[in-house]
Scaffold this motif. Structure first.
Motif, PDB file in Angstrom:
ATOM      1  N   ARG A  42      67.237  60.286  49.704  1.00  8.52           N
ATOM      2  CA  ARG A  42      65.886  60.801  49.871  1.00  8.52           C
ATOM      3  C   ARG A  42      66.113  61.814  51.152  1.00  8.52           C
ATOM      4  N   LEU A  43      67.202  61.592  51.987  1.00  7.80           N
ATOM      5  CA  LEU A  43      67.342  62.155  53.257  1.00  7.80           C
ATOM      6  C   LEU A  43      68.152  63.533  52.976  1.00  7.80           C
ATOM      7  N   LYS A  44      67.510  64.518  52.230  1.00  2.30           N
ATOM      8  CA  LYS A  44      68.140  65.770  51.928  1.00  2.30           C
ATOM      9  C   LYS A  44      68.447  66.522  53.186  1.00  2.30           C
ATOM     10  N   GLU A  45      68.008  66.395  54.290  1.00  2.00           N
ATOM     11  CA  GLU A  45      68.181  67.238  55.534  1.00  2.00           C
ATOM     12  C   GLU A  45      69.412  66.706  56.282  1.00  2.00           C
ATOM     13  N   LEU A  46      69.752  65.449  56.117  1.00  2.00           N
ATOM     14  CA  LEU A  46      70.806  64.936  56.711  1.00  2.00           C
ATOM     15  C   LEU A  46      72.192  65.527  56.775  1.00  2.00           C
ATOM     16  N   GLN A  47      72.551  65.761  58.066  1.00  3.25           N
ATOM     17  CA  GLN A  47      73.901  66.592  58.237  1.00  3.25           C
ATOM     18  C   GLN A  47      74.888  65.588  58.840  1.00  3.25           C
ATOM     19  N   SER A  48      74.330  64.615  59.379  1.00  7.52           N
ATOM     20  CA  SER A  48      75.348  63.526  60.095  1.00  7.52           C
ATOM     21  C   SER A  48      74.884  62.285  60.096  1.00  7.52           C
ATOM     22  N   LEU A  49      75.756  61.590  59.481  1.00  8.90           N
ATOM     23  CA  LEU A  49      75.647  59.957  59.228  1.00  8.90           C
ATOM     24  C   LEU A  49      76.930  59.222  59.661  1.00  8.90           C
ATOM     25  N   ASP A  50      76.506  58.207  60.533  1.00  4.77           N
ATOM     26  CA  ASP A  50      77.659  57.344  61.245  1.00  4.77           C
ATOM     27  C   ASP A  50      77.495  56.226  61.080  1.00  4.77           C
ATOM     28  N   LEU A  51      77.899  55.231  60.348  1.00  8.43           N
ATOM     29  CA  LEU A  51      77.563  53.842  59.967  1.00  8.43           C
ATOM     30  C   LEU A  51      78.966  53.223  60.280  1.00  8.43           C
ATOM     31  N   SER A  52      79.803  53.606  60.985  1.00  9.98           N
ATOM     32  CA  SER A  52      81.297  52.920  61.263  1.00  9.98           C
ATOM     33  C   SER A  52      81.153  51.704  62.263  1.00  9.98           C
ATOM     34  N   SER A  53      82.032  51.051  61.882  1.00 14.27           N
ATOM     35  CA  SER A  53      82.285  49.792  62.761  1.00 14.27           C
ATOM     36  C   SER A  53      81.088  48.813  62.852  1.00 14.27           C
ATOM     37  N   ASN A  54      80.603  48.461  61.537  1.00 14.75           N
ATOM     38  CA  ASN A  54      79.340  47.585  61.360  1.00 14.75           C
ATOM     39  C   ASN A  54      80.175  46.587  60.276  1.00 14.75           C
ATOM     40  N   LYS A  55      79.066  45.863  59.527  1.00 12.46           N
ATOM     41  CA  LYS A  55      79.546  44.854  58.842  1.00 12.46           C
ATOM     42  C   LYS A  55      78.789  45.115  57.292  1.00 12.46           C
ATOM     43  N   PHE A  56      78.690  46.373  57.074  1.00 11.64           N
ATOM     44  CA  PHE A  56      77.947  46.820  55.516  1.00 11.64           C
ATOM     45  C   PHE A  56      78.952  46.367  54.768  1.00 11.64           C
ATOM     46  N   SER A  57      78.390  46.166  53.578  1.00 12.35           N
ATOM     47  CA  SER A  57      78.963  45.495  52.339  1.00 12.35           C
ATOM     48  C   SER A  57      78.330  46.217  51.088  1.00 12.35           C
ATOM     49  N   GLY A  58      79.115  45.717  50.033  1.00 10.46           N
ATOM     50  CA  GLY A  58      78.572  46.289  48.595  1.00 10.46           C
ATOM     51  C   GLY A  58      79.306  47.625  48.281  1.00 10.46           C
ATOM     52  N   ILE A  59      78.865  48.095  47.449  1.00 11.83           N
ATOM     53  CA  ILE A  59      79.125  49.436  46.882  1.00 11.83           C
ATOM     54  C   ILE A  59      78.561  50.535  47.626  1.00 11.83           C
ATOM     55  N   ILE A  60      79.286  51.790  47.916  1.00 10.38           N
ATOM     56  CA  ILE A  60      78.719  52.794  48.422  1.00 10.38           C
ATOM     57  C   ILE A  60      78.108  53.612  47.336  1.00 10.38           C
ATOM     58  N   PRO A  61      76.628  54.022  47.628  1.00 11.98           N
ATOM     59  CA  PRO A  61      75.593  54.266  46.613  1.00 11.98           C
ATOM     60  C   PRO A  61      76.193  55.847  46.010  1.00 11.98           C
ATOM     61  N   SER A  62      76.208  55.940  44.784  1.00 12.80           N
ATOM     62  CA  SER A  62      76.669  57.287  44.072  1.00 12.80           C
ATOM     63  C   SER A  62      75.821  58.176  44.541  1.00 12.80           C
ATOM     64  N   SER A  63      74.464  57.932  44.828  1.00 17.25           N
ATOM     65  CA  SER A  63      73.398  59.182  45.080  1.00 17.25           C
ATOM     66  C   SER A  63      73.803  59.687  46.430  1.00 17.25           C
ATOM     67  N   MET A  64      74.461  59.192  47.235  1.00 18.50           N
ATOM     68  CA  MET A  64      75.043  59.939  48.321  1.00 18.50           C
ATOM     69  C   MET A  64      75.634  61.477  47.960  1.00 18.50           C
ATOM     70  N   ALA A  65      76.341  61.395  46.601  1.00 17.85           N
ATOM     71  CA  ALA A  65      76.962  62.743  46.365  1.00 17.85           C
ATOM     72  C   ALA A  65      75.925  63.866  46.537  1.00 17.85           C
ATOM     73  N   SER A  66      74.660  63.754  46.389  1.00 17.71           N
ATOM     74  CA  SER A  66      73.486  64.833  46.170  1.00 17.71           C
ATOM     75  C   SER A  66      73.066  65.096  47.722  1.00 17.71           C
ATOM     76  N   LEU A  67      73.667  64.477  48.801  1.00 17.14           N
ATOM     77  CA  LEU A  67      73.169  65.008  50.117  1.00 17.14           C
ATOM     78  C   LEU A  67      74.154  66.385  50.262  1.00 17.14           C
ATOM     79  N   THR A  68      73.354  67.326  49.979  1.00 17.01           N
ATOM     80  CA  THR A  68      74.470  68.778  49.952  1.00 17.01           C
ATOM     81  C   THR A  68      74.506  69.189  51.336  1.00 17.01           C
ATOM     82  N   PHE A  69      73.780  68.973  52.527  1.00 15.73           N
ATOM     83  CA  PHE A  69      73.714  69.339  53.821  1.00 15.73           C
ATOM     84  C   PHE A  69      74.782  68.447  54.723  1.00 15.73           C
TER      85      PHE A  69
END
Length: 452
Positions: A310-337
């Motif tokens: 839903r975050l269509k305007e997102l240009q920079s996403l940094d979630l590094s060095s955390n403890k996230f788990s699970g799969i990477i959502p396939s929906s991220m492929a639609s973040l064209t910006f």
């Protein structure tokens, strides 16, 4: 322009605006500046001025509305009970030594709209009743100080002392657009009262000692929940059309970027380099105007919500060095910006959804999660189709050559299209005369047709 400021400046008794910013002036600020009783604007930012500022520098500036001293080397030396003769609307003293304690005289500035005390050598606690006089603030930056301590219970706007980012900020400063408390010593939790900042567009609490979970109420930041934020919040001063043109450094795309005139394009949250834990609230994806989201170097767990698309305007996403788990959502492929993505050093698993926008990122984006597999990593997935992977690799390897041949063919075609007719006409004079006679006839015919 350089040199020193003359002491005779105090003789300009009718002067209303004094702006020598962005020059190379050196030396100290003359005491006589305090004699300018008609002065409304004083801007000496971005020079090489230094020395001590005392009460004498301001003693008769009763009409002063704008005081801008950024990026000099001043030290402010006034008495603890000093009450300035002015009521300014904007106050910028970045890189001026204002400490060690928080400037108590700010409590007298009831009409203040823009306040920057970054890198001011300020330590200790914030005065207990400072929130009562800052109701009109649009911009607040206290970054790069050593502010710490607890918030006294006596603050009338304080509803919770669990947070060392003052809760009264969310109650008293509802018009605040930019909140920058980066690089201090705040600790405790992030108050849910921040969600009351309905106009907020930039929230920067990075490089502190904050802990606890990210408030689920952040989705109530209405200023971040709308798209196309261009020029929707120029910082107007006293109803004028003068836009806020101060510098704001934002950590985005893996680097510190400085925004000035384009500051209205920045909509972001930076909570990086703290001790935050718990899961990423799914409701944060309601902030559809977000351009920058940086939660790196914390202890955040759980999965990336599928609704992040839903975050269509997102240009920079940094979630590094955390403890996230699970799969990477396939929906991220639609973040064209999305032009910068860092998911490294987490506990993700499964196959990387290497399609769409995700194909623009290299293996460094996904490093540090041992259970991740698939392109662009060299680790193959167990059920991966080898021909599919080879196709992806070949596409990546050959893409550059295809682009090179494509551009080369365009250049050659353009050259041939220009040179061949020229050479033919140059070699045969009769063809050249016939061609230009035809052009003359055609132009005359078009001209006559236009007149009728």
């Amino acid at each position: 322009m350089g040199g020193s400021l003359p002491d005779s400046i105090g003789q300009l008794s009718k002067l209303q605006s004094f702006d020598v910013s962005y020059n190379h002036f050196t030396g100290s600020l003359p005491n006589s500046i305090g004699q300018l009783s008609q002065l409304k604007k004083l801007n000496i930012a971005f020079n090489n001025l230094s020395g001590t500022l005392s009460e004498h520098h301001f003693w008769n500036l009763s009409k002063l509305e704008s005081l801008i001293m950024n990026y000099n080397s001043f030290s402010l030396d006034v008495s603890p009970d000093w009450v300035p003769p002015f009521q300014v609307k904007e106050l910028y003293m970045r890189s001026c030594r204002l400490g060690p304690s928080f400037p108590a005289w700010l409590q007298s500035q009831k009409y203040l709209q823009q306040l920057d005390l970054s890198n001011g050598n300020i330590s200790g606690v914030i005065p207990p009743n400072i929130g009562q006089s800052l109701r009109n603030l649009l911009f607040l930056s206290l970054s790069s100080n050593q502010i710490t301590g607890t918030i006294p219970d006596s603050i009338g706007y304080l509803t919770s002392v669990e947070s060392l980012v003052p809760a009264w900020i969310g109650v008293a400063l509802v018009n605040l657009l930019i909140l920058n408390l980066r690089s201090n010593a705040f600790y405790g939790g992030i108050s849910s009262q921040l969600s009351n900042l309905s106009s907020l567009h930039v929230l920067d609490l990075a490089q502190n000692n904050l802990m606890g979970e990210i408030p689920v109420t952040l989705d109530e930041l209405k200023g971040m929940a709308q798209e196309y934020n261009m020029n929707i919040y120029p910082l107007y001063v006293n109803g004028s059309s003068r836009m806020y043109d101060e510098r704001l450094v934002v950590n985005a795309k893996g680097q510190n970027l400085e925004y000035t005139r384009t500051l209205s394009l920045v909509v972001g949250i930076d909570l990086s380099d703290n001790n935050l834990s718990g899961e990423l609230p799914q409701n944060i994806t309601k902030l559809i105007g977000l351009v920058i989201l940086n939660l790196s170097r914390n202890h955040i767990t759980g999965q990336i919500p599928e609704s992040i698309s839903r975050l269509k305007e997102l240009q920079s996403l940094d979630l590094s060095s955390n403890k996230f788990s699970g799969i990477i959502p396939s929906s991220m492929a639609s973040l064209t910006f999305l032009s910068y993505l860092n998911l490294s050093n987490n506990n993700f698993s499964g196959e990387i959804p290497f399609t769409g926008q995700m194909t623009t990122f290299t293996d460094s984006t996904f490093m540090g999660s041992p259970d991740l597999c698939g392109a662009p990593l060299t680790t193959k997935c167990q059920d991966e189709d080898p021909t599919k992977r080879q196709s992806v690799v070949n596409k990546q390897n050959s893409g550059g050559y295809v682009d090179q041949w494509f551009h080369l063919s365009i250049g050659l075609g353009f050259a041939v299209g220009i040179l061949v007719p020229y050479l033919v006409l140059a070699m045969r004079k009769s063809w050249c005369e016939a061609y230009f006679n035809f052009v003359d006839v055609l132009v005359k015919w078009l001209f006559r047709r236009g007149e009728t």
